[in-house]
Write a protein that holds these residues in place. Structure first.
Motif, PDB file in Angstrom:
ATOM      1  N   VAL A 194     -11.330   7.601 -15.896  1.00  0.00           N
ATOM      2  CA  VAL A 194     -11.366   8.587 -14.913  1.00  0.00           C
ATOM      3  C   VAL A 194     -10.252   8.197 -13.979  1.00  0.00           C
ATOM      4  N   LEU A 195      -9.528   8.954 -13.685  1.00  0.00           N
ATOM      5  CA  LEU A 195      -8.362   8.667 -12.856  1.00  0.00           C
ATOM      6  C   LEU A 195      -8.777   8.647 -11.404  1.00  0.00           C
ATOM      7  N   ALA A 196      -8.536   7.533 -10.712  1.00  0.00           N
ATOM      8  CA  ALA A 196      -8.795   7.467  -9.282  1.00  0.00           C
ATOM      9  C   ALA A 196      -7.733   8.264  -8.553  1.00  0.00           C
ATOM     10  N   ALA A 197      -8.015   8.602  -7.323  1.00  0.00           N
ATOM     11  CA  ALA A 197      -7.060   9.390  -6.547  1.00  0.00           C
ATOM     12  C   ALA A 197      -5.764   8.613  -6.381  1.00  0.00           C
ATOM     13  N   LEU A 198      -4.658   9.325  -6.526  1.00  0.00           N
ATOM     14  CA  LEU A 198      -3.355   8.688  -6.400  1.00  0.00           C
ATOM     15  C   LEU A 198      -3.154   8.215  -4.969  1.00  0.00           C
ATOM     16  N   ALA A 199      -2.805   6.930  -4.830  1.00  0.00           N
ATOM     17  CA  ALA A 199      -2.601   6.359  -3.500  1.00  0.00           C
ATOM     18  C   ALA A 199      -1.227   5.731  -3.447  1.00  0.00           C
ATOM     19  N   LEU A 200      -0.485   6.032  -2.421  1.00  0.00           N
ATOM     20  CA  LEU A 200       0.847   5.476  -2.234  1.00  0.00           C
ATOM     21  C   LEU A 200       0.864   4.661  -0.951  1.00  0.00           C
ATOM     22  N   THR A 201       1.518   3.538  -0.977  1.00  0.00           N
ATOM     23  CA  THR A 201       1.705   2.745   0.225  1.00  0.00           C
ATOM     24  C   THR A 201       3.180   2.689   0.539  1.00  0.00           C
ATOM     25  N   ALA A 202       3.483   2.387   1.767  1.00  0.00           N
ATOM     26  CA  ALA A 202       4.894   2.293   2.151  1.00  0.00           C
ATOM     27  C   ALA A 202       5.556   1.168   1.393  1.00  0.00           C
ATOM     28  N   VAL A 250       2.869   1.219  -4.600  1.00  0.00           N
ATOM     29  CA  VAL A 250       1.605   1.236  -5.312  1.00  0.00           C
ATOM     30  C   VAL A 250       1.341   2.650  -5.802  1.00  0.00           C
ATOM     31  N   THR A 251       1.133   2.802  -7.090  1.00  0.00           N
ATOM     32  CA  THR A 251       0.834   4.125  -7.654  1.00  0.00           C
ATOM     33  C   THR A 251      -0.630   4.462  -7.457  1.00  0.00           C
ATOM     34  N   ASP A 252      -1.502   3.689  -8.081  1.00  0.00           N
ATOM     35  CA  ASP A 252      -2.946   3.849  -7.987  1.00  0.00           C
ATOM     36  C   ASP A 252      -3.561   2.460  -8.062  1.00  0.00           C
ATOM     37  N   PRO A 253      -4.213   1.987  -7.007  1.00  0.00           N
ATOM     38  CA  PRO A 253      -4.717   0.608  -6.993  1.00  0.00           C
ATOM     39  C   PRO A 253      -5.782   0.342  -8.045  1.00  0.00           C
ATOM     40  N   ASP A 254      -6.315   1.373  -8.683  1.00  0.00           N
ATOM     41  CA  ASP A 254      -7.315   1.198  -9.734  1.00  0.00           C
ATOM     42  C   ASP A 254      -6.672   0.901 -11.091  1.00  0.00           C
ATOM     43  N   GLY A 295      -0.936   2.598 -17.778  1.00  0.00           N
ATOM     44  CA  GLY A 295      -1.915   1.522 -17.676  1.00  0.00           C
ATOM     45  C   GLY A 295      -3.330   1.975 -17.946  1.00  0.00           C
ATOM     46  N   GLY A 296      -4.264   1.115 -17.510  1.00  0.00           N
ATOM     47  CA  GLY A 296      -5.679   1.372 -17.689  1.00  0.00           C
ATOM     48  C   GLY A 296      -6.435   1.123 -16.402  1.00  0.00           C
ATOM     49  N   SER A 297      -7.547   1.819 -16.249  1.00  0.00           N
ATOM     50  CA  SER A 297      -8.379   1.692 -15.055  1.00  0.00           C
ATOM     51  C   SER A 297      -9.185   0.397 -15.108  1.00  0.00           C
ATOM     52  N   VAL A 298      -9.325  -0.265 -13.966  1.00  0.00           N
ATOM     53  CA  VAL A 298     -10.132  -1.481 -13.904  1.00  0.00           C
ATOM     54  C   VAL A 298     -11.576  -1.180 -13.527  1.00  0.00           C
ATOM     55  N   GLY A 325       2.434  -4.185 -12.499  1.00  0.00           N
ATOM     56  CA  GLY A 325       1.319  -5.100 -12.703  1.00  0.00           C
ATOM     57  C   GLY A 325       0.005  -4.571 -12.198  1.00  0.00           C
ATOM     58  N   SER A 326      -0.867  -5.494 -11.788  1.00  0.00           N
ATOM     59  CA  SER A 326      -2.211  -5.132 -11.350  1.00  0.00           C
ATOM     60  C   SER A 326      -2.155  -4.370 -10.026  1.00  0.00           C
ATOM     61  N   GLY A 327      -3.256  -3.713  -9.711  1.00  0.00           N
ATOM     62  CA  GLY A 327      -3.339  -2.964  -8.466  1.00  0.00           C
ATOM     63  C   GLY A 327      -2.381  -1.805  -8.387  1.00  0.00           C
ATOM     64  N   GLY A 328      -1.902  -1.334  -9.539  1.00  0.00           N
ATOM     65  CA  GLY A 328      -0.994  -0.195  -9.564  1.00  0.00           C
ATOM     66  C   GLY A 328       0.375  -0.472  -8.984  1.00  0.00           C
ATOM     67  N   ARG A 329       0.769  -1.758  -8.904  1.00  0.00           N
ATOM     68  CA  ARG A 329       2.039  -2.118  -8.266  1.00  0.00           C
ATOM     69  C   ARG A 329       3.224  -1.901  -9.206  1.00  0.00           C
ATOM     70  N   VAL A 330       4.280  -1.294  -8.651  1.00  0.00           N
ATOM     71  CA  VAL A 330       5.550  -1.167  -9.361  1.00  0.00           C
ATOM     72  C   VAL A 330       6.651  -1.644  -8.425  1.00  0.00           C
ATOM     73  N   ALA A 331       7.536  -2.477  -8.926  1.00  0.00           N
ATOM     74  CA  ALA A 331       8.630  -3.004  -8.117  1.00  0.00           C
ATOM     75  C   ALA A 331       9.962  -2.702  -8.772  1.00  0.00           C
ATOM     76  N   ARG A 332      10.957  -2.461  -7.947  1.00  0.00           N
ATOM     77  CA  ARG A 332      12.324  -2.242  -8.439  1.00  0.00           C
ATOM     78  C   ARG A 332      13.244  -3.208  -7.717  1.00  0.00           C
ATOM     79  N   ALA A 333      14.177  -3.799  -8.467  1.00  0.00           N
ATOM     80  CA  ALA A 333      15.141  -4.731  -7.877  1.00  0.00           C
ATOM     81  C   ALA A 333      16.533  -4.322  -8.248  1.00  0.00           C
ATOM     82  N   ALA A 334      17.411  -4.285  -7.256  1.00  0.00           N
ATOM     83  CA  ALA A 334      18.834  -4.121  -7.516  1.00  0.00           C
ATOM     84  C   ALA A 334      19.417  -5.494  -7.795  1.00  0.00           C
ATOM     85  N   VAL A 335      20.183  -5.601  -8.859  1.00  0.00           N
ATOM     86  CA  VAL A 335      20.772  -6.880  -9.239  1.00  0.00           C
ATOM     87  C   VAL A 335      21.959  -7.169  -8.343  1.00  0.00           C
ATOM     88  N   ARG A 336      21.998  -8.364  -7.714  1.00  0.00           N
ATOM     89  CA  ARG A 336      23.095  -8.738  -6.828  1.00  0.00           C
ATOM     90  C   ARG A 336      23.789  -9.985  -7.360  1.00  0.00           C
TER      91      ARG A 336
END
Length: 364
Positions: free
Chosen positions: A11-19, A44-48, A66-69, A353-364
């Motif tokens: 069941v898809l939890a409500a989409l939550a975005l953080t700054a 964060v896409t969805d912490p679930d 991903g999958g729901s926890v 990864g977990s908690g719906g986290r997505v990270a982007r890095a610019a290579v320097r």
């Protein structure tokens, strides 16, 4: 442990975005080593959701799955603005656990769900996730598909399942994922007691016309094919093997130069002998530098000759490690881990990864 890695989470939890926030970690490189400098910006896409599938098209477009926890439905999310915002584009009414996503653009992508028998499925979209078509469903009760990969151009692709009757099972597509067929198993070496780990969606990879996948369980081997999955050879990696141990992630910089990472989910803090490299296309493997955490996924850093980044996350143990010498030595840049990783040719790396986290890095 293998069961807990793969249990269907639906069941898809409500989409939550953080700054978003940015973090740069200053680390001292060993003499002679120029470690990649990655500055991560995380949303964060969805912490679930535990996100284990990731495909970055370029520095602004990426897909995660991903999958729901909590027992809900698995999620699929897409960004077209560099990760600032994410759109929920999951297939409707699909109470599944998605572990891999492969995209060729902002509009076309395939996602793989895991599980025994019919739970292993592939869905495909050509309109950015507005609609999906189921293009594959396993008909073998004991099959368990773990990851997939597409050859350059996106027309030909493979998906790998745990062994059926003692041999890994391969499904193939020749039309960009619109249809799939299970290949004969007579070209696969005996693999009784082995299996894949769907920890990061990267147990299978391709480079040029060559495909490789990694195993765990009875052995920690890399299987290699030069004929689009019809026949395979296997080589021992030297990584620890066991019920919860083996090869998790695999990446090739060229058809000859590759790296595998893994570890034991039962002992995630033990990073000894969990990295191996090859210079002959995967025919032989050599032990490389040790990590201080599990290695679930690995990628070559764009714009560098020998820059590599590894991520891993298992409970309270996690980390991001970087190498500037092709994996011979490592710097632990962060104790915050991720399950999956991808780097693009235009100079960016993504992790999820977990908690719906997505990270982007610019290579320097």
């Amino acid at each position: 442990m293998r069961r807990s890695l793969r249990r269907p989470l639906t069941v898809l939890a409500a989409l939550a975005l953080t700054a978003p926030f940015a973090a740069s970690v200053a680390v001292a490189a060993p003499p002679g080593q120029r470690a990649p400098d990655l500055v991560w910006t995380t949303t964060v896409t969805d912490p679930d959701q535990s996100l284990r599938g990731l495909d970055a098209v370029d520095r602004v477009t990426a897909w995660v799955a991903g999958g729901s926890v909590s027992g809900g439905a698995g999620g699929v999310f897409r960004t077209t603005d560099g990760g600032a915002t994410w759109q929920d584009v999951a297939p409707p009414n699909a109470d599944l656990n998605f572990r891999d996503v492969e995209a060729t653009s902002a509009t076309t992508a395939s996602v793989l769900s895991i599980g025994e028998g019919e739970a292993s499925r592939v869905y495909r979209t050509t309109d950015g996730g507005a609609s999906w078509t189921e293009t594959f469903r396993s008909t073998e009760p004991s099959a368990f598909y773990n990851c997939m990969a597409f050859f350059p151009g996106g027309r030909h692709g493979l998906a790998v399942s745990d062994p059926v009757d003692g041999r890994f099972r391969i499904a193939a597509t020749d039309d960009g994922g619109a249809s799939w067929r299970v290949l004969p198993a007579d070209g696969m070496p005996d693999s009784t007691g082995e299996y894949n780990f769907s920890a990061s969606g990267e147990c299978l990879t391709v480079r040029g016309n060559v495909a490789w996948f990694g195993s765990g369980g009875a052995d920690a081997r890399v299987f290699r094919s030069t004929d689009r999955g019809r026949t395979w050879t296997a080589a021992d990696t030297g990584l620890p093997a066991g019920e919860a141990a083996g090869v998790d992630g695999i990446a090739f910089r060229t058809p000859r130069h590759g790296i595998v990472v893994g570890g034991d989910f039962a002992a995630p803090a033990d990073g000894t002998d969990v990295v191996a490299t090859t210079r002959d296309g995967g025919r032989t493997w050599t032990d490389a530098g040790d990590l201080t955490h599990l290695g679930e996924d690995v990628a070559w850093v764009p714009g560098t000759r020998a820059g590599v980044v590894v991520v891993g996350e298992s409970g309270a143990v996690g980390g991001v490690s970087v190498s500037g010498d092709g994996g011979a030595t490592w710097i632990r840049a962060s104790s915050t881990g991720f399950h999956t990783l991808d780097c693009t040719r235009d100079g960016s790396c993504w992790a999820a990864g977990s908690g719906g986290r997505v990270a982007r890095a610019a290579v320097r």
